[in-house]
Design a protein around this motif. Structure first.
Motif, mmCIF file in Angstrom:
data_model
loop_
_atom_site.group_PDB
_atom_site.id
_atom_site.type_symbol
_atom_site.label_atom_id
_atom_site.label_comp_id
_atom_site.label_asym_id
_atom_site.label_seq_id
_atom_site.Cartn_x
_atom_site.Cartn_y
_atom_site.Cartn_z
ATOM 1 N N PRO A 1 0.834 -1.209 0.000
ATOM 2 C CA PRO A 1 0.000 0.000 0.000
ATOM 3 C C PRO A 1 0.867 1.258 0.000
ATOM 4 O O PRO A 1 1.994 1.244 0.485
ATOM 5 N N ASP A 2 0.317 2.329 -0.579
ATOM 6 C CA ASP A 2 1.014 3.612 -0.547
ATOM 7 C C ASP A 2 1.005 4.111 0.896
ATOM 8 O O ASP A 2 -0.061 4.364 1.465
ATOM 9 N N ALA A 3 2.168 4.205 1.496
ATOM 10 C CA ALA A 3 2.293 4.674 2.876
ATOM 11 C C ALA A 3 3.608 5.421 3.000
ATOM 12 O O ALA A 3 4.670 4.869 2.747
ATOM 13 N N LEU A 4 3.510 6.694 3.362
ATOM 14 C CA LEU A 4 4.691 7.541 3.457
ATOM 15 C C LEU A 4 4.798 8.165 4.846
ATOM 16 O O LEU A 4 3.783 8.410 5.498
ATOM 17 N N THR A 5 6.022 8.424 5.247
ATOM 18 C CA THR A 5 6.293 9.210 6.443
ATOM 19 C C THR A 5 6.982 10.483 5.978
ATOM 20 O O THR A 5 7.976 10.427 5.246
ATOM 21 N N VAL A 6 6.448 11.620 6.381
ATOM 22 C CA VAL A 6 6.981 12.923 6.003
ATOM 23 C C VAL A 6 7.514 13.578 7.278
ATOM 24 O O VAL A 6 6.772 13.758 8.237
ATOM 25 N N THR A 7 8.801 13.919 7.280
ATOM 26 C CA THR A 7 9.425 14.551 8.444
ATOM 27 C C THR A 7 10.023 15.880 8.021
ATOM 28 O O THR A 7 10.838 15.923 7.090
ATOM 29 N N VAL A 8 9.608 16.962 8.694
ATOM 30 C CA VAL A 8 10.058 18.314 8.361
ATOM 31 C C VAL A 8 10.740 18.922 9.582
ATOM 32 O O VAL A 8 10.202 18.869 10.686
ATOM 33 N N THR A 9 11.926 19.498 9.361
ATOM 34 C CA THR A 9 12.669 20.166 10.439
ATOM 35 C C THR A 9 13.258 21.478 9.935
ATOM 36 O O THR A 9 13.463 21.649 8.733
ATOM 37 N N GLY A 10 13.511 22.386 10.859
ATOM 38 C CA GLY A 10 14.208 23.624 10.542
ATOM 39 C C GLY A 10 13.373 24.719 9.935
ATOM 40 O O GLY A 10 13.921 25.703 9.448
ATOM 41 N N SER A 11 12.046 24.614 9.982
ATOM 42 C CA SER A 11 11.218 25.635 9.351
ATOM 43 C C SER A 11 11.041 26.868 10.234
ATOM 44 O O SER A 11 10.740 27.942 9.728
ATOM 45 N N GLY A 12 11.186 26.708 11.539
ATOM 46 C CA GLY A 12 10.940 27.816 12.451
ATOM 47 C C GLY A 12 9.466 28.035 12.726
ATOM 48 O O GLY A 12 9.091 28.943 13.451
ATOM 49 N N ASN A 13 8.603 27.200 12.150
ATOM 50 C CA ASN A 13 7.162 27.303 12.356
ATOM 51 C C ASN A 13 6.670 25.988 12.954
ATOM 52 O O ASN A 13 6.681 24.969 12.275
ATOM 53 N N PRO A 14 6.226 26.006 14.216
ATOM 54 C CA PRO A 14 5.796 24.758 14.857
ATOM 55 C C PRO A 14 4.695 24.014 14.096
ATOM 56 O O PRO A 14 4.617 22.796 14.151
ATOM 57 N N GLU A 15 3.868 24.748 13.347
ATOM 58 C CA GLU A 15 2.796 24.090 12.584
ATOM 59 C C GLU A 15 3.327 23.354 11.354
ATOM 60 O O GLU A 15 2.674 22.457 10.838
ATOM 61 N N ALA A 16 4.482 23.764 10.854
ATOM 62 C CA ALA A 16 5.062 23.139 9.656
ATOM 63 C C ALA A 16 6.116 22.098 10.006
ATOM 64 O O ALA A 16 6.690 21.487 9.118
ATOM 65 N N GLU A 17 6.393 21.913 11.295
ATOM 66 C CA GLU A 17 7.424 20.968 11.744
ATOM 67 C C GLU A 17 6.782 19.717 12.290
ATOM 68 O O GLU A 17 5.709 19.758 12.872
ATOM 69 N N GLY A 18 7.465 18.604 12.105
ATOM 70 C CA GLY A 18 6.995 17.371 12.708
ATOM 71 C C GLY A 18 7.176 16.193 11.779
ATOM 72 O O GLY A 18 7.825 16.283 10.738
ATOM 73 N N SER A 19 6.577 15.112 12.181
ATOM 74 C CA SER A 19 6.626 13.878 11.402
ATOM 75 C C SER A 19 5.210 13.343 11.309
ATOM 76 O O SER A 19 4.522 13.217 12.321
ATOM 77 N N TRP A 20 4.774 13.059 10.087
ATOM 78 C CA TRP A 20 3.407 12.616 9.853
ATOM 79 C C TRP A 20 3.391 11.370 8.988
ATOM 80 O O TRP A 20 4.244 11.181 8.129
ATOM 81 N N LYS A 21 2.396 10.553 9.189
ATOM 82 C CA LYS A 21 2.134 9.377 8.355
ATOM 83 C C LYS A 21 1.065 9.762 7.330
ATOM 84 O O LYS A 21 0.143 10.527 7.638
ATOM 85 N N LEU A 22 1.193 9.218 6.134
ATOM 86 C CA LEU A 22 0.225 9.464 5.068
ATOM 87 C C LEU A 22 -0.018 8.156 4.332
ATOM 88 O O LEU A 22 0.925 7.527 3.857
ATOM 89 N N THR A 23 -1.274 7.748 4.265
ATOM 90 C CA THR A 23 -1.647 6.582 3.460
ATOM 91 C C THR A 23 -2.677 7.037 2.438
ATOM 92 O O THR A 23 -3.522 7.882 2.727
ATOM 93 N N CYS A 24 -2.600 6.465 1.241
ATOM 94 C CA CYS A 24 -3.444 6.944 0.142
ATOM 95 C C CYS A 24 -4.068 5.811 -0.659
ATOM 96 O O CYS A 24 -4.187 5.913 -1.874
ATOM 97 N N ASP A 25 -4.463 4.737 -0.032
ATOM 98 C CA ASP A 25 -5.036 3.653 -0.822
ATOM 99 C C ASP A 25 -6.536 3.834 -1.010
ATOM 100 O O ASP A 25 -6.944 4.584 -1.864
ATOM 101 N N ASP A 26 -7.353 3.180 -0.249
ATOM 102 C CA ASP A 26 -8.801 3.302 -0.420
ATOM 103 C C ASP A 26 -9.282 4.718 -0.135
ATOM 104 O O ASP A 26 -10.138 5.243 -0.821
ATOM 105 N N ARG A 27 -8.726 5.292 0.906
ATOM 106 C CA ARG A 27 -9.055 6.678 1.260
ATOM 107 C C ARG A 27 -7.854 7.265 1.990
ATOM 108 O O ARG A 27 -7.045 6.536 2.546
ATOM 109 N N PRO A 28 -7.749 8.590 1.989
ATOM 110 C CA PRO A 28 -6.622 9.212 2.682
ATOM 111 C C PRO A 28 -6.635 8.865 4.166
ATOM 112 O O PRO A 28 -7.690 8.827 4.798
ATOM 113 N N GLY A 29 -5.458 8.598 4.696
ATOM 114 C CA GLY A 29 -5.368 8.272 6.107
ATOM 115 C C GLY A 29 -4.054 8.711 6.707
ATOM 116 O O GLY A 29 -3.244 9.356 6.057
ATOM 117 N N GLY A 30 -3.867 8.350 7.956
ATOM 118 C CA GLY A 30 -2.684 8.758 8.693
ATOM 119 C C GLY A 30 -2.963 10.058 9.421
ATOM 120 O O GLY A 30 -4.093 10.555 9.436
#
Length: 150
Positions: free
Chosen positions: A41-70
């Motif tokens: 299945p399509d499953a990604l982990t996206v990790t962002v650092t160094g942006s200086g914006n707490p809303e744009a920083e972090g690590s998230w899971k994303l799945t895109c098969d039957d419906r968007p998830g994570g």
């Protein structure tokens, strides 16, 4: 007679090497269509650092098969964007070509790493905003990557 025995195996070996070379070239040409029953299945982990914006920083899971998830903050839009890349046959995870001419503007210290599986392929891609080409590459990946424009 011994020369004939050697000629046929040599011809078969040459044909085999030619087919492997063709397959290797096709594999590097961009995303291949997924194999529906065999692909993970399509499953990604996206990790962002160094942006200086707490809303744009972090690590998230994303799945895109039957419906968007994570827990990706823009999962539905991110999956739509990935589906668009797949329909167009584009590989959004490919690095900037080594011979690309890029403007020397700096978009900040933010970096991202995307790992997982997409379209049946293992993904391990790094993104930055170190120059004009990298900034374009980042913005092309929005909303998978967060908007960090100033």
């Amino acid at each position: 007679m011994p020369l004939r025995r050697l000629a046929l195996p040599a011809a078969l070996a040459a044909a085999f090497v030619t087919s492997l070379t063709s397959l290797a070239g096709a594999a590097s040409a961009g995303p291949l269509p997924p194999l529906p029953l065999l692909s993970p299945p399509d499953a990604l982990t996206v990790t962002v650092t160094g942006s200086g914006n707490p809303e744009a920083e972090g690590s998230w899971k994303l799945t895109c098969d039957d419906r968007p998830g994570g827990d990706h903050p823009a999962a539905a839009r991110a999956c739509e964007r990935l589906a668009g890349f797949a329909r167009a046959g584009e590989n959004p995870f490919a690095p900037v070509p080594a011979d690309a001419l890029c403007t020397q503007i700096h978009g900040g210290p933010v970096t991202a790493q995307v790992t997982g599986t997409w379209q049946g392929r293992r993904i391990d891609a790094r993104f930055s905003r170190a120059n004009g080409c990298e900034i374009d590459r980042w913005e092309n990946m929005e909303p998978i990557l967060p908007s960090v424009r100033g």
